[in-house]
Design a protein around this motif. Structure first.
Motif, PDB file in Angstrom:
ATOM      1  N   VAL A  88      -3.393   1.092   7.599  1.00  8.55           N
ATOM      2  CA  VAL A  88      -5.012   1.007   7.769  1.00  8.55           C
ATOM      3  C   VAL A  88      -5.566   0.332   6.509  1.00  8.55           C
ATOM      4  O   VAL A  88      -5.271   1.098   5.340  1.00  8.55           O
ATOM      5  N   MET A 118      -8.035   2.604  15.359  1.00  7.88           N
ATOM      6  CA  MET A 118      -7.496   1.354  14.899  1.00  7.88           C
ATOM      7  C   MET A 118      -7.575   0.488  15.975  1.00  7.88           C
ATOM      8  O   MET A 118      -7.757  -0.643  15.709  1.00  7.88           O
ATOM      9  N   VAL A 143     -11.331  -5.617  -0.856  1.00  6.92           N
ATOM     10  CA  VAL A 143     -10.356  -4.902  -1.330  1.00  6.92           C
ATOM     11  C   VAL A 143      -9.936  -5.170  -3.059  1.00  6.92           C
ATOM     12  O   VAL A 143     -10.434  -6.320  -3.382  1.00  6.92           O
ATOM     13  N   PRO A 177       0.800  -1.154  -0.093  1.00 14.13           N
ATOM     14  CA  PRO A 177       0.058   0.002  -0.072  1.00 14.13           C
ATOM     15  C   PRO A 177       0.711   1.324   0.058  1.00 14.13           C
ATOM     16  O   PRO A 177       1.989   1.308   0.501  1.00 14.13           O
ATOM     17  N   PRO A 178       0.357   2.224  -0.570  1.00 11.77           N
ATOM     18  CA  PRO A 178       1.162   3.554  -0.444  1.00 11.77           C
ATOM     19  C   PRO A 178       1.041   4.410   1.060  1.00 11.77           C
ATOM     20  O   PRO A 178       0.271   3.972   1.663  1.00 11.77           O
ATOM     21  N   THR A 179       2.238   4.802   1.076  1.00 15.26           N
ATOM     22  CA  THR A 179       2.465   5.565   1.921  1.00 15.26           C
ATOM     23  C   THR A 179       2.011   6.906   1.938  1.00 15.26           C
ATOM     24  O   THR A 179       2.415   7.740   1.112  1.00 15.26           O
ATOM     25  N   VAL A 180       1.183   7.525   2.956  1.00 14.63           N
ATOM     26  CA  VAL A 180       0.608   8.591   3.043  1.00 14.63           C
ATOM     27  C   VAL A 180       0.884   9.634   4.212  1.00 14.63           C
ATOM     28  O   VAL A 180       0.596   8.876   5.354  1.00 14.63           O
ATOM     29  N   TRP A 205      -5.925   8.062  14.180  1.00 12.05           N
ATOM     30  CA  TRP A 205      -6.065   6.821  13.632  1.00 12.05           C
ATOM     31  C   TRP A 205      -5.756   5.845  14.603  1.00 12.05           C
ATOM     32  O   TRP A 205      -6.291   4.768  14.411  1.00 12.05           O
ATOM     33  N   ARG A 242     -11.782  -9.167   4.999  1.00 12.78           N
ATOM     34  CA  ARG A 242     -12.183  -8.499   3.581  1.00 12.78           C
ATOM     35  C   ARG A 242     -11.302  -9.121   2.568  1.00 12.78           C
ATOM     36  O   ARG A 242     -11.722  -9.317   1.421  1.00 12.78           O
ATOM     37  N   GLU A 266      -6.109   0.653   0.920  1.00 15.27           N
ATOM     38  CA  GLU A 266      -4.976   0.065   1.901  1.00 15.27           C
ATOM     39  C   GLU A 266      -4.124   1.048   1.967  1.00 15.27           C
ATOM     40  O   GLU A 266      -3.521   1.397   0.756  1.00 15.27           O
ATOM     41  N   VAL A 267      -3.442   1.688   3.075  1.00 19.23           N
ATOM     42  CA  VAL A 267      -2.686   2.764   3.050  1.00 19.23           C
ATOM     43  C   VAL A 267      -1.627   2.675   4.494  1.00 19.23           C
ATOM     44  O   VAL A 267      -1.991   2.348   5.450  1.00 19.23           O
ATOM     45  N   LEU A 268      -0.444   3.098   4.314  1.00 18.12           N
ATOM     46  CA  LEU A 268       0.355   3.230   5.379  1.00 18.12           C
ATOM     47  C   LEU A 268       0.546   4.644   5.896  1.00 18.12           C
ATOM     48  O   LEU A 268       0.807   5.610   5.106  1.00 18.12           O
TER      49      LEU A 268
END
Lengths: 590, 296
Positions: free
Chosen positions: B240, A43, A590, A28-31, A39, A56, B226-228
Motif C-alpha cells: 500500500v 485498494m 513519495v 517498504p517496511p512490513t507492518v 485495506w 506519484r 509505502e508499506v507492506l
C-alpha cells in the motif's frame, strides 16, 4: 559561462545518481495489521480509479530530476543573451592603476572606482562566451591568459592603485581582440595604436607636497636644522594653502600661502624647537581631491656634535676647514699617537695608513706617489655627481698633479669621481663606511676650492648617517639591513622579505616606517612627494570622454541589471524544492 | 480471595461488585430468575389470562367464581418464570490480539463483567470462544459459585486462527439451544462478512447484542509512505502506498463497516455498541446495561 560539455556531463551524472538512488530505495517496511480485509477492499477500489497514485513515484522522480538539472545548469552561470550581446567580442582591458587614479571626482568616488565600473560594464555587457584579459599599468597582473568574464571580474576586483614609479603599458602579445585602455591620462604612458582609450578623467583640485628635505646644519652655513617643504598647486584655480608642521617638543607651526595654478613654493621650517625624531608635515586646502600627497613625514637628525679625529703629520687646510665646522668636535693627533681603541665618531687619515684600522667610519687622504702625466683638470662650475658626498660640490679650475696608485680599489669600491685608471674619490660600505681620496691635497688646489668644506661636511654627514635611507619612494623598498623589523605609523608590523642581506618590503604612501634591528631603531619616511602625482590635471585626455562613460545614474544602472538565466534556474529550483517538500508531506509524492 | 492473575485482579473484582450494584439500581425490582417467558402455564404466581376449559384438564385452576357469574368454565393461566440463557461469544481469532492492551483482553474483561452480573442474577451463562469455528465453550452456568469457573475459562482462552462467525454460530446453534440473549464481542473483521452470521442468529430466533471492539490505531493507523501490510490472521501481504486521500478513504470504509453492522442490528431490534479499547471496560459494561437489553 562554464564549459557547456562539462555542465551537460554533470547534469547527466546527477540524473543517473537520482535514478540510482530511487532504484536502490530500500523496500517498504512490513507492518502487521489485525486484518487487511478493509485495506484489500480499499485498494481494489482505488486501483481502478486513481491514476495519480500510479504517477506519484514518477512525479517525485521528475521533480527531483528537474531540481538537479536546474542546479547543475545554474552552476554553469548561463545568461540570457540579448541581441546586442549576440556577437562574441574578445577584449583586453588595460587598467591604469597609477597613483593619480586615486583622485576623487565630483560624485565622491575615485577615478579608479569609475575605471573599474567602466570595465565591469564592458564585461557584463559582453557575450557569455567572450574571453577577456585584464592587465594593469603597475604589473600587478602577470598572467597573459584570457578568461571568462567572471574570472576577469575577479581579476578586476583584485587590482588596486599603485603609487610606485614603475608605471608602464603592459607588454601584449598580438591578438585579435578589442584593446581597451581605461585611464585618466595623467601618467605619461605610451599607448599602442588601435587602442580604444576610455577616459575617466575629471578636473580636480589638488595641492600637495612635492618635495620634503631636512638639513642637519652640518653642511650648511647656518647651523640650525631646517626642513624644506615644497608645495605645488596642481589645481586649475588659485588656492589658499596652509602648511602645518608638528612633532615632539616644538610648538606646531602653521603657515598660510596663496598659490597660483601650476606653481610651487618652498617653505623653510626651523626645526630647532622640535625634538630629534619624526615630524609630520601637512598641507590643507579646500576641496582637495587627492589627499595622498597632503601629508608627509621627515626625521630631524641628531643634534649632538660629532667627534672627528684628524690623524696627520700636519695639514693646515684640513685643520682649518674642520675647525670652522660648528657641529664638529675636532681633535688632531700625530700618526704615532694613533690608537684604534680611542673613542671618536670619525677618523680622518691624512696620508697615513694604520696597521689596525678603526671600527668607525674613515675619510682617508691617500699618499699620492704617482705623478699624473696628464694633469687632471676640471672646467668651470662642474658638478661632480649625485652621491650625497658630492651634493652641492661644484668645482672651478681644479687641478690635480699627483694621484695615488689605483691599486687601492677593491671589489666593494664605488668610484664617485674619476675612473678605474685614475680613481679620485671612492666610497666603500662594508661593516662601516669609508671614503678614500685618491690624490693628495698638497698636489692639488682642491683645498682652496670653496666647495672643499662642503665636501668635508657632506662626507662626515654621509658617513655618520644611518644605513637606512632618509626618505623612500612608494613601492618596493630595499633596506641594507638583514632581518629588520618594520613597523608602520600605527605600530603594525609590515610583511617583509629578506634577500641577500637586505630587507625588502612595499611602502604604501604616505607613511612613517620604523626600522628596528636589535636595539637600534631608525625612522624611514615614505612620502608621495612627486610632481607626477600632484599635478592631477595634466591629462592627455579630456573630460568630455568621461561624461558618457563611467559615471552612471541609478537609472542607467538599473537598466543594465537584467535577470540572469542562472538566477532564474536557482529560483525555480528553490520553488520546486518547496513544492516537493509540500507534496511529500501531503503524501502526494513519495 | 487473593488472585495473582493480572487480567482479573482484585481491582477488577471490585469493579465487578460495583457494576453488579449499579445494575440492580438501574433495574428496580429485578429478582433472581425473574425473566418472563412468553410461555403460559397453569401454575405460577403471576396471573396472565383466562382460557376456556378443555375436557380432561386439571380442574384446580378453574375459576369457579367466574363460572357462577358467567356459567362458563374458564381456566386461569400464569406466565412461566424462566431463567434467561445468555450466550457470550468471544472472538478469539488472531486479529483480536492487537493493541496494548489487546482487544482480546478487553473482550475478556467485558465478558467477565457480563458473566458476573449474569451469574449474580441467576442467569444461565454460556461462554463460547470462537475463531474459525467454536474453539472453546463453557456450557450453561448459574449462580455465584460459578464465577471463578468462568474466570478460569476466560483466562485460559488464547487467540489463534481466522474468523468465521457463520461456522461458529452454525456449530453452536445446530445442537438444539434455547432462545436467549447472544452477546458477540468481536472486531467483526470476518472475511466472509457479518451478514450471513447474523442472518443465522435471526434464523435461530436469538436476541443479539453486538459489542464491536476496535483499537484506535486500527482506525487511525500511523503508516509510512509505502508499506507492506501483513494480515495477522491470514498472513497475506498487501503493498500500500499511503496518501492522505487513501487514509481518508480508509477511515470512511472503517466507519461504514461499523455503521453497516449497527444498521443491521437496529433493523432487527438488536443491541449494538461500538467502542475502542481505550474506553474503560466498566464504562462499556454500563453502556450495555443502559441499553436495557442485558438486564430485564
Amino acid at each position: 559561462m562554464a564549459n557547456p560539455g562539462l555542465v551537460t556531463g554533470l547534469a547527466v551524472a546527477s540524473l543517473l545518481i537520482i535514478a540510482i538512488l530511487y532504484w536502490i530505495k530500500p523496500p517498504p517496511p512490513t507492518v502487521i495489521v489485525s486484518s487487511s480485509i478493509l485495506w484489500t477492499r480499499l485498494m481494489r477500489e482505488r486501483k481502478r480509479s486513481s491514476i495519480l497514485d500510479k504517477l506519484r513515484r514518477l512525479l517525485s522522480i521528475l521533480i527531483a530530476c528537474i531540481i538537479a538539472v536546474f542546479i547543475v545548469a545554474a552552476s554553469g552561470g548561463p545568461e540570457l543573451i540579448s541581441s546586442e550581446e549576440s556577437e562574441i567580442k574578445n577584449a583586453t582591458i588595460v587598467m591604469d592603476n597609477s597613483g593619480t587614479m586615486a583622485t576623487l571626482t565630483r560624485d565622491g568616488s575615485t577615478r579608479w572606482e569609475h575605471a573599474v565600473e567602466v570595465a565591469r560594464e564592458i564585461l557584463m555587457g559582453s557575450h557569455p562566451s567572450a574571453e577577456f584579459l585584464i592587465l594593469d599599468t603597475s604589473g600587478q597582473i602577470v598572467s597573459r591568459v584570457a578568461n571568462t568574464k567572471w574570472k576577469a571580474l575577479e581579476e578586476l576586483e583584485k587590482l588596486s592603485i599603485s603609487f610606485g614609479d614603475n608605471v608602464q603599458y603592459p607588454v601584449l602579445r598580438s591578438r585579435d581582440a578589442r584593446l581597451v585602455f581605461i585611464s585618466d591620462g595623467v601618467s605619461s604612458i605610451a599607448v599602442p595604436a588601435m587602442t580604444e582609450t576610455i577616459s575617466v578623467f575629471e578636473p580636480a583640485e589638488n595641492v600637495g607636497i612635492t618635495s620634503l628635505t631636512v638639513s642637519s646644519g652640518l653642511s650648511e652655513s647656518a647651523s640650525a636644522p631646517r626642513g624644506f617643504v615644497q608645495v605645488t598647486n596642481g589645481s586649475l584655480n588659485v588656492k589658499e594653502v596652509v602648511i602645518g608642521v608638528s612633532g615632539l617638543g616644538g610648538k606646531n607651526t602653521r603657515e598660510s600661502l596663496t598659490l597660483k595654478p601650476d606653481s610651487s613654493v618652498t617653505s623653510v621650517v626651523d626645526l630647532t624647537e622640535f625634538q630629534d625624531g619624526p615630524l609630520r608635515v601637512s598641507v590643507t586646502s579646500v576641496r582637495d581631491a587627492f589627499p595622498k600627497d597632503d601629508l608627509a613625514y621627515m626625521v630631524k637628525p641628531l643634534s649632538s656634535k660629532s667627534k672627528v679625529t684628524l690623524v696627520t703629520s700636519g695639514n693646515v687646510y684640513l685643520e682649518s676647514a674642520l675647525e670652522a665646522m660648528s657641529n664638529v668636535e675636532f681633535s688632531v693627533i700625530e700618526t704615532e699617537s694613533y690608537d684604534p681603541m680611542d673613542v671618536t665618531d670619525v677618523y680622518i687619515f691624512d696620508r697615513f695608513k694604520p696597521e689596525i684600522p678603526p671600527s668607525v667610519p674613515t675619510l682617508e687622504f691617500l699618499i699620492a706617489e704617482q705623478s699624473s702625466q696628464d694633469i687632471v683638470s676640471v672646467g668651470s662650475f662642474r658638478s661632480l655627481g649625485d652621491h650625497p658626498v658630492l651634493r652641492g660640490v661644484t668645482l672651478s679650475d681644479l687641478r690635480i698633479e699627483k694621484v695615488s696608485s689605483p691599486s687601492f680599489i677593491t671589489d666593494d669600491s664605488e668610484i664617485l669621481w674619476g675612473d678605474i685608471e685614475t680613481p679620485l674619490l671612492i666610497a666603500k660600505i662594508l661593516d662601516k663606511k669609508s671614503v678614500q681620496v685618491g690624490f693628495s691635497l698638497e698636489g692639488s688646489n682642491f683645498p682652496l676650492q670653496p666647495a672643499f668644506p662642503i665636501f668635508l661636511a657632506n662626507t662626515i654627514d654621509w658617513m655618520l648617517e644611518s644605513n637606512v635611507p632618509a626618505f623612500v619612494k612608494q613601492g618596493r623598498v630595499v633596506i641594507p639591513t638583514d632581518n629588520a623589523l618594520i613597523l608602520d605609523l600605527d605600530g603594525n608590523s609590515i610583511e617583509a622579505n629578506v634577500f641577500d642581506g637586505h630587507t625588502i618590503f612595499h611602502a604604501i604612501a604616505p607613511n612613517l616606517y620604523s626600522i628596528r634591528q636589535g636595539s637600534d631603531r631608525s625612522w624611514m619616511p615614505a612620502n608621495l612627494t612627486n610632481y607626477n602625482y600632484t599635478l592631477v590635471n595634466k591629462s592627455r585626455l579630456n573630460s568630455g570622454a568621461f561624461s558618457g562613460v563611467g559615471i552612471k545614474s541609478d537609472d542607467r544602472l538599473n537598466e543594465q541589471i537584467k535577470p540572469n538565466l542562472w538566477s532564474l534556474l536557482v529560483s525555480i529550483s528553490l520553488l520546486l524544492v518547496a513544492l516537493e517538500w509540500f507534496t511529500y508531506h501531503r503524501r502526494i509524492t513519495v | 480471595m487473593e488472585r495473582s492473575n493480572t487480567l482479573f485482579d482484585d481491582e477488577f473484582l471490585k469493579k465487578l461488585e460495583y457494576l453488579n450494584l449499579i445494575s440492580k439500581q438501574m433495574v428496580p425490582g429485578h429478582l433472581h430468575g425473574e425473566h418472563r417467558s412468553k410461555k403460559k402455564t397453569n401454575s405460577g404466581i403471576e396471573f396472565s389470562d383466562y382460557r376456556e376449559y378443555v375436557s380432561g384438564e386439571d380442574t384446580r385452576n378453574v375459576d369457579w367464581r367466574t363460572f357462577l357469574r358467567l356459567d362458563k368454565l374458564l381456566l386461569r393461566t400464569f406466565e412461566e418464570e424462566a431463567d434467561l440463557p445468555i450466550y457470550i461469544f468471544i472472538d478469539s481469532s488472531a486479529s483480536m490480539d492487537y493493541g496494548n492492551p489487546s482487544k482480546f483482553d478487553h473482550a475478556r474483561k467485558i465478558a467477565a463483567a457480563m458473566c458476573y452480573v449474569g451469574l449474580m442474577n441467576q442467569d444461565r451463562v454460556n461462554l463460547i470462544g470462537f475463531n474459525s469455528g467454536v474453539d472453546k465453550q463453557l456450557s450453561a452456568r448459574r449462580g455465584k459459585s460459578q464465577v471463578w469457573n468462568t474466570f478460569q475459562f476466560l483466562e485460559a482462552m488464547t487467540t489463534r486462527g481466522s474468523t468465521s462467525m457463520v461456522r461458529s454460530f452454525k456449530g453452536f446453534f445446530s445442537s438444539r439451544r434455547r432462545r436467549g440473549l447472544v452477546v458477540v464481542i468481536s472486531d467483526f473483521l470476518d472475511p466472509s462478512g457479518f451478514e450471513r452470521a447474523f442472518d443465522m442468529l435471526r434464523h435461530y430466533r436469538q436476541d443479539l447484542f453486538a459489542v464491536h471492539l476496535y483499537e484506535t490505531e486500527e482506525r487511525e493507523p500511523k503508516l509510512p509512505d509505502e508499506v507492506l501490510l501483513k494480515d495477522a490472521e491470514l498472513g497475506t501481504i498487501e503493498r500500500v502506498k499511503i496518501t492522505p486521500s487513501l487514509m481518508d478513504s480508509y477511515r470512511e470504509l472503517f466507519d461504514s463497516h461499523s455503521e453497516s453492522i449497527e444498521a443491521y442490528c437496529k433493523k432487527n431490534g438488536w443491541g449494538y455498541i461500538n467502542t475502542s479499547t481505550e474506553t474503560p471496560f466498566e464504562d462499556l459494561v454500563l453502556q450495555v446495561f443502559r441499553q436495557g437489553r442485558f438486564l430485564k
